[in-house]
Design an enzyme around this catalytic site. Structure first.
Site, short mmCIF file in Angstrom:
data_model
loop_
_atom_site.label_atom_id
_atom_site.label_comp_id
_atom_site.label_asym_id
_atom_site.label_seq_id
_atom_site.Cartn_x
_atom_site.Cartn_y
_atom_site.Cartn_z
N HIS A 34 0.82 -1.21 0.00
CA HIS A 34 0.00 0.00 0.00
C HIS A 34 0.86 1.27 0.00
O HIS A 34 0.36 2.36 0.21
CB HIS A 34 -1.00 0.01 1.16
CG HIS A 34 -2.13 -0.96 0.95
ND1 HIS A 34 -3.37 -0.57 0.50
CD2 HIS A 34 -2.19 -2.29 1.09
CE1 HIS A 34 -4.15 -1.65 0.39
NE2 HIS A 34 -3.46 -2.71 0.74
N THR A 35 2.14 1.11 -0.23
CA THR A 35 3.02 2.27 -0.34
C THR A 35 2.97 2.87 -1.74
O THR A 35 3.33 4.02 -1.93
CB THR A 35 4.48 1.86 -0.04
OG1 THR A 35 4.73 0.63 -0.73
CG2 THR A 35 4.69 1.64 1.45
N SER A 67 -11.31 -16.54 -24.24
CA SER A 67 -10.37 -17.11 -23.28
C SER A 67 -10.73 -18.55 -22.99
O SER A 67 -11.82 -19.02 -23.36
CB SER A 67 -10.40 -16.32 -21.98
OG SER A 67 -11.57 -16.63 -21.26
N GLY A 121 -4.71 -12.20 -5.01
CA GLY A 121 -3.74 -11.17 -4.65
C GLY A 121 -2.40 -11.33 -5.36
O GLY A 121 -1.40 -10.78 -4.94
N SER A 123 -2.11 -10.60 -8.66
CA SER A 123 -2.18 -9.70 -9.82
C SER A 123 -2.52 -10.37 -11.13
O SER A 123 -1.90 -10.13 -12.16
CB SER A 123 -0.86 -8.95 -10.00
OG SER A 123 -0.64 -8.12 -8.94
N GLU A 157 -7.08 0.08 -15.66
CA GLU A 157 -7.71 -0.44 -14.44
C GLU A 157 -8.40 0.68 -13.65
O GLU A 157 -9.51 0.54 -13.17
CB GLU A 157 -6.65 -1.13 -13.58
CG GLU A 157 -7.21 -1.78 -12.36
CD GLU A 157 -6.52 -3.10 -12.04
OE1 GLU A 157 -5.77 -3.63 -12.87
OE2 GLU A 157 -6.76 -3.59 -10.94
N ASP A 169 1.37 -3.42 -9.40
CA ASP A 169 1.15 -4.70 -10.09
C ASP A 169 1.58 -4.64 -11.55
O ASP A 169 2.25 -5.55 -12.05
CB ASP A 169 -0.32 -5.10 -10.01
CG ASP A 169 -0.83 -5.12 -8.58
OD1 ASP A 169 0.01 -5.20 -7.66
OD2 ASP A 169 -2.06 -5.03 -8.38
C1 GLA Z 1 -3.15 -4.14 -4.89
C2 GLA Z 1 -3.05 -2.93 -5.80
C3 GLA Z 1 -1.63 -2.35 -5.80
C4 GLA Z 1 -1.11 -2.14 -4.38
C5 GLA Z 1 -1.35 -3.38 -3.54
C6 GLA Z 1 -1.00 -3.17 -2.10
O1 GLA Z 1 -2.37 -5.19 -5.42
O2 GLA Z 1 -3.41 -3.26 -7.10
O3 GLA Z 1 -1.61 -1.14 -6.53
O4 GLA Z 1 -1.68 -1.02 -3.80
O5 GLA Z 1 -2.70 -3.83 -3.59
O6 GLA Z 1 0.37 -2.98 -1.95
#
Ligand code: GLA
Length: 379
Positions: A34-35, A67, A121, A123, A157, A169
């Site tokens: 979240h940085t 797909s 999580g 991506s 996105e 991501d």
């Molecule tokens: C998700 C978001 C990223 C990032 C993370 C947390 O993956 O897509 O942009 O903020 O959460 O680090």
């Protein structure tokens, strides 16, 4: 093979061979959570698991995508944000983003296959965006330097799909290199490729998918982001990145709201942990990053409040059976944990987490070791 799946889906849908195959990976964020939207630091590496886009030409202004996980192909022309919905929105969003930036996007037929687990999580959406973006850029001969690509995928996105995520991501999927972790400054977009060969040190990263249902992800993510942006405004800085560790106590003393103070503490300490991790990796002291990983988890659990019980339990259990460090990776509210372990300990740690989950009646986790793979590329 996943590449055969994509090529096969292309032939089945369109009756011809694709012009080429493009691959883009999912990611694990080693540290720095979240940085990114606080203009701070992140340190992801690319997963070996990839999304493959098999792509061939189509008449100008026409795009079709199918797909292996959906029955019906989706066709669209140039659209405005929100017009295409569902998973195909990530593809239409990339077309829109490139066109909106002034590029002549080539018409294309696309078939997607993916081995990046969905909604965990890691991506999967950035891997989809990045594979399609790279394919369209190559196919159209578009002049888009690598460092400009993540922001284009991110706009797909943010604006088209409507998810307020940061640049982590897409940067990981596009800019990571094999055997390296990507140290990214989310303000300047400058990167440094940090050697990250754990096997040479007898170590491994075990990824443990909690398989916990993702809950409230969008709303909670947006709320965390807003809290950080409000705090930056109150503190008179452009972003929380501008508060250093030394300034943290002063900054906290200037905020009335206890929840906001916790959010700020996470971001400021997390940026410092990324910098400390990079230093240790440079010095070859890889085991010593363990406590930083665990401290990051505690900060996400107690200050940023984005973990769930399954995720905390996986971290606690991995540490009990000898991991050097462990933390949740990704946006939170479910998803995956990574643990830094001796490479011969993967089975033991996995069994311990499985047992702990069974003890609390949770859906079993899935775990596998990962190495740092390459970023998006034409195959
Ligand atoms: C998700 C978001 C990223 C990032 C993370 C947390 O993956 O897509 O942009 O903020 O959460 O680090």
């Amino acid at each position: 093979m996943i590449t055969d799946d994509a090529a096969g889906a292309f032939f089945k849908a369109y009756g011809v061979e694709p012009a080429g195959l493009w691959a883009a990976p999912g990611r694990v964020n080693l540290i720095g959570e979240h940085t990114d939207y606080n203009e701070g630091f992140v340190l992801p590496f690319a997963l070996p698991q990839r999304t493959i886009a098999a792509v061939g030409p189509a008449p100008a202004g026409e795009w079709t995508v199918c797909s292996t996980f959906e029955d019906e192909p989706v066709s669209f022309g140039l659209t405005e944000p929100g017009e295409v919905t569902g998973w195909a929105a990530y593809v239409a969003g990339v077309v829109w983003s490139l066109a909106d930036a002034g590029h002549q996007v080539p018409g294309a037929r696309i078939a997607i296959a993916s081995e990046v687990p969905l909604g965990s999580g890691l991506s999967s959406s950035a891997a989809l965006e990045s594979s399609v973006l790279t394919a369209l850029i190559d196919l159209g001969g578009l002049d888009v330097p690598l460092e400009k690509r993540p922001a284009l995928a991110q706009r797909a996105e943010n604006v088209y799909v409507g998810a307020p995520t940061g640049i982590l991501d897409q940067s990981a999927s596009i800019r990571c290199q094999e055997g390296r972790a990507l140290f990214l400054d989310c303000r300047s977009y400058e990167v440094e490729q940090i050697p990250f060969d754990l096997a040479a040190q007898g170590l491994a990263i075990l990824v443990i998918n909690s398989n916990a249902p993702h809950q409230h992800v969008d709303g909670e993510y947006g709320a965390r982001r807003k809290s950080c942006e409000d705090a930056a405004r109150l503190l008179g800085v452009r972003a929380l990145r501008d508060i250093t560790g030394d300034q943290l106590d002063d900054a906290l003393a200037r905020l009335d709201d206890e929840v906001m103070r916790r959010r700020v503490r996470h971001i400021v300490t997390e940026d410092d942990r990324v910098l400390a991790t990079v230093k240790l990796l440079h010095a070859g002291r890889v085991r010593e990053i363990g406590p930083l990983l665990t401290a990051s988890h505690v900060s996400m659990r107690d200050d940023f409040e984005i973990t769930v019980r399954q995720v905390d339990l996986a971290v606690e259990t991995a540490l009990q059976v000898g991991a050097y460090g462990a933390r949740m990776t990704g946006g939170g509210f479910g998803g995956c944990v990574l643990a830094l372990i001796d490479s011969d300990k993967a089975a033991e740690v996995t069994a311990a987490v499985e047992e702990a989950y069974a003890g609390e009646g949770f859906t079993p986790p899935t775990a596998w070791t990962v190495t740092a793979g390459p970023g998006a590329t034409r195959l």
